[in-house]
Design a protein around this motif. Structure first.
Motif, short mmCIF file in Angstrom:
data_model
loop_
_atom_site.label_atom_id
_atom_site.label_comp_id
_atom_site.label_asym_id
_atom_site.label_seq_id
_atom_site.Cartn_x
_atom_site.Cartn_y
_atom_site.Cartn_z
N LYS A 196 43.47 45.67 41.41
CA LYS A 196 42.35 45.10 40.65
C LYS A 196 42.39 45.61 39.21
O LYS A 196 42.81 46.73 38.94
CB LYS A 196 41.02 45.44 41.31
CG LYS A 196 40.89 44.90 42.73
CD LYS A 196 41.02 43.38 42.77
CE LYS A 196 40.85 42.84 44.18
NZ LYS A 196 41.02 41.35 44.24
N TYR B 163 40.69 46.54 35.40
CA TYR B 163 39.50 47.17 34.85
C TYR B 163 39.66 47.32 33.34
O TYR B 163 40.78 47.38 32.81
CB TYR B 163 39.29 48.57 35.45
CG TYR B 163 39.10 48.58 36.94
CD1 TYR B 163 37.83 48.55 37.50
CD2 TYR B 163 40.20 48.63 37.80
CE1 TYR B 163 37.65 48.56 38.89
CE2 TYR B 163 40.04 48.64 39.18
CZ TYR B 163 38.76 48.61 39.71
OH TYR B 163 38.60 48.62 41.08
N ARG C 196 34.82 46.27 35.91
CA ARG C 196 35.82 45.48 36.65
C ARG C 196 35.94 44.11 36.01
O ARG C 196 34.94 43.49 35.64
CB ARG C 196 35.37 45.34 38.11
CG ARG C 196 36.17 44.37 38.92
CD ARG C 196 37.22 45.03 39.80
NE ARG C 196 37.79 44.01 40.70
CZ ARG C 196 37.41 43.83 41.96
NH1 ARG C 196 36.46 44.59 42.49
NH2 ARG C 196 37.97 42.90 42.70
N ILE C 197 37.19 43.60 35.84
CA ILE C 197 37.40 42.28 35.24
C ILE C 197 38.15 41.39 36.22
O ILE C 197 38.72 41.86 37.21
CB ILE C 197 38.13 42.37 33.89
CG1 ILE C 197 39.55 42.95 34.05
CG2 ILE C 197 37.32 43.19 32.89
CD1 ILE C 197 40.37 42.92 32.77
N SER C 198 38.16 40.12 35.94
CA SER C 198 38.75 39.12 36.82
C SER C 198 40.26 39.27 36.90
O SER C 198 40.89 39.89 36.04
CB SER C 198 38.39 37.72 36.33
OG SER C 198 38.86 37.53 35.00
N ASP C 199 40.84 38.68 37.92
CA ASP C 199 42.28 38.77 38.11
C ASP C 199 43.05 38.13 36.96
O ASP C 199 44.18 38.54 36.66
CB ASP C 199 42.69 38.10 39.43
CG ASP C 199 42.21 38.88 40.65
OD1 ASP C 199 41.84 40.06 40.49
OD2 ASP C 199 42.20 38.29 41.75
N SER D 113 37.44 37.65 32.02
CA SER D 113 35.98 37.77 32.14
C SER D 113 35.63 39.00 32.96
O SER D 113 36.46 39.54 33.70
CB SER D 113 35.39 36.52 32.79
OG SER D 113 35.89 36.35 34.11
N ALA D 114 34.39 39.43 32.85
CA ALA D 114 33.90 40.55 33.64
C ALA D 114 33.46 40.05 35.02
O ALA D 114 32.88 38.98 35.15
CB ALA D 114 32.74 41.22 32.93
N THR D 115 33.75 40.85 36.04
CA THR D 115 33.28 40.51 37.39
C THR D 115 32.38 41.59 37.96
O THR D 115 31.85 41.43 39.06
CB THR D 115 34.47 40.30 38.34
OG1 THR D 115 35.25 41.51 38.39
CG2 THR D 115 35.35 39.15 37.87
N GLY D 116 32.23 42.68 37.21
CA GLY D 116 31.37 43.76 37.67
C GLY D 116 30.46 44.23 36.57
O GLY D 116 30.51 43.75 35.43
N LYS D 117 29.60 45.17 36.90
CA LYS D 117 28.68 45.74 35.94
C LYS D 117 29.28 46.99 35.31
O LYS D 117 30.22 47.58 35.83
CB LYS D 117 27.35 46.09 36.63
CG LYS D 117 26.61 44.88 37.18
CD LYS D 117 25.28 45.31 37.83
CE LYS D 117 24.53 44.10 38.35
NZ LYS D 117 23.22 44.50 38.99
#
Length: 528
Positions: A167, A169, A179-182, A186-190
């Motif tokens: 994953k 980051y 955390r960012i997208s594959d 874009s961001a996928t986490g806070k």
């Protein structure tokens, strides 16, 4: 610095002078724009490896190639990319960011699944003052995508990392992580806090705690987190490089027992405020740190790119070996030297970003102000003087240098030669329809005295002799009239803020335009 290393050089930006002036003008040499050259030619190098304003250097190893980029702040085209095969000799490649999205701070290059990414923190006006953008490309030469807003706010200094689970980051200042997208767009986490930094002794003289510039390296089963602390400017002893490690991208992070691994300990050292490091493997498998620092007494040049060897101890920690960087060191082995800088024989569109950049341009049509034809640059006027004219500037990397240019104004225009820090701090000499315009400390002086003169077409020159600058003008480029001299050592970040440098450049203000030819840059020895 030994003056024998100060290679005389020329920014031969115009291959032909104005027709009416060229007959009597002195011949202009051609050469290489490269500032001081680090490679001593005998298997050794002397810092800086890239002279002049190269703040927050970030280096990516890509096979045999190394790519570096730097904070570009208010200079556009932005995000300059340089290339090397040996970490010592560097050549500009392109400017990746053409769209004006704001004030670009410390960024990060990454390569993932064959694609290149640059993560860009930007300071802007409005309700989201700090934003994170990303651009991507199939090649470091571009073309680069338009910037994509990742919707990550109030963070600076992104550092890309891939965890043991694959994953992705971004690590940020303050020991934070997202955390960012594959696809990396874009961001996928806070935002989460994952690292508290290294405890700086209370009696150390620093600018502030300033945990920033995180760079994550995965090596031998460990994740190593290299960070800057102490503040990037302020006292000479402020900045430093600290290291922590973990078996997992999720921590916990253990601080290196001999932190900081790099720090300016005394104000008499040749390089001040050393920090913001990337650990990089050299062409022969040995390891190096690339970071920035101010040259003692020459903050005006900005933060310059430095190179220092490191070793890995038996217990798996990095240890820096370069000392205060005052002496030559063996070059990295196994790489090819190549050119340093870029040979020029006239204006070309790709110079914008690799050599010339607009200071704080308005909007995204700033390149439309420039026309190139017949070896002459025509610059459309903007604003009322250098402060709001968004001058075209370039990096100077020598303690002493000389800049000359031919200038001619058309219409209601003032134009000329400047040393520019920001809109409040600059000096210069300009042409006007009826008189010369002189500037000091960001203000026009009611000077020179005497009768008005025809100042629509002149040769202009500035000589910067170790932070004492003198301006001249001439009708023919041979006989020069000296105007004013200024002391400019205070034209730097510690006085004016902004993290910038004092850069030579040209400007055009008003409703008309100005034509420039034969812009030359030559390094000088002290008091030459």
């Amino acid at each position: 610095m030994d003056t024998t290393r100060r290679q005389a050089l020329t920014l031969a930006l115009a291959s032909a002078a104005f027709p009416a002036a060229s007959a009597s003008a002195a011949p202009r040499p051609t050469g290489v724009e490269g500032q001081r050259r680090a490679d001593l030619g005998d298997g050794r190098f002397l810092n800086p490896v890239l002279a002049g304003d190269r703040p927050d250097p970030n280096v990516l190893k890509d096979g045999r190639d190394y790519y570096a980029t730097f904070s570009s702040f208010q200079y556009y085209p932005g995000v300059p990319i340089w290339h090397s095969r040996d970490l010592v000799n560097w050549t500009p490649v392109t400017a990746a960011l053409k769209t004006n999205i704001g004030n670009v701070w410390a960024l990060d290059i990454a390569k993932h699944n064959g694609r290149y990414f640059i993560y860009i923190p930007v300071l802007v006006d409005g309700d989201r003052p700090l934003r994170t953008y990303v651009i991507h490309a199939d090649s470091m030469k571009g073309p680069w995508s338009e910037p994509i807003d990742m919707r990550i706010d109030n963070m600076i200094d992104p550092g890309h990392a891939v965890g043991e689970d694959g994953k992705r980051y971004l690590f940020f200042n303050g020991g934070n992580r997202v955390r960012i997208s594959d696809d990396g767009l874009s961001a996928t986490g806070k935002i989460e806090h994952v690292y508290g930094g290294w405890p700086i002794p209370q009696d150390w003289i620093i600018e502030g705690f300033a945990l920033e510039g995180p760079k994550v390296l995965r090596k031998d089963g460990w994740f190593y987190l290299f960070s800057g602390q102490g503040g990037t400017a302020g006292p000479p002893t402020s900045h430093m490089v600290v290291v922590a490690r973990s078996r997992s991208i999720d921590g916990p992070w253990e601080n290196c027992p001999h932190n900081p691994i790099v720090r300016t300990a005394r104000r008499d050292e040749p390089w001040w405020s050393r920090g913001h490091a990337t650990a990089i493997e050299g062409p022969d498998g040995k390891w190096w740190l690339v970071y920035h620092g101010y040259e003692n007494g020459f903050r005006t040049l900005g933060r310059q790119m430095l190179l220092e060897p490191i070793e890995w101890t038996a217990d798996g920690w990095p240890r820096a070996l370069g000392g205060d960087l005052s002496r030559p060191m063996p070059k990295p082995r196994g790489g090819s030297g190549g050119a340093h800088g870029l040979a020029l024989s006239g204006f070309s569109p790709d110079m914008f970003g690799t050599k010339l950049a607009f200071q704080a341009p308005r909007g995204n049509d700033y390149l439309d102000r420039v026309k190139l034809a017949g070896g002459v640059l025509t610059l459309k006027g903007q604003g009322s003087g250098p402060a709001d004219a968004s001058p075209l500037v370039f990096v100077a990397g020598d303690r002493s240098y000389e800049v000359t240019v031919e200038a001619e104004i058309e219409g209601d225009t003032a134009a000329g030669l400047v040393l520019f820090y920001n809109e409040k701090l600059f000096c210069g000499l300009g042409l006007g329809p009826e008189r010369l315009h002189a500037y000091r400390i960001g203000q026009e002086e009611r000077w020179p005295p005497g009768a008005p003169i025809d100042a629509r077409r002149l040769h202009l020159k500035l000589v910067n002799d170790e932070n004492v600058v003198t301006f001249f003008h001439s009708r023919d480029g041979r006989q020069w009239t000296k105007e004013r001299s200024f002391e400019v050592a205070g034209y730097n970040h510690n006085v004016a803020d902004g993290f910038l440098s004092l850069r030579p450049g040209i400007y055009a203000a008003g409703s008309g335009s100005a034509r420039f030819a034969n812009l030359t840059y030559r390094a000088r020895g002290p008091s030459a």
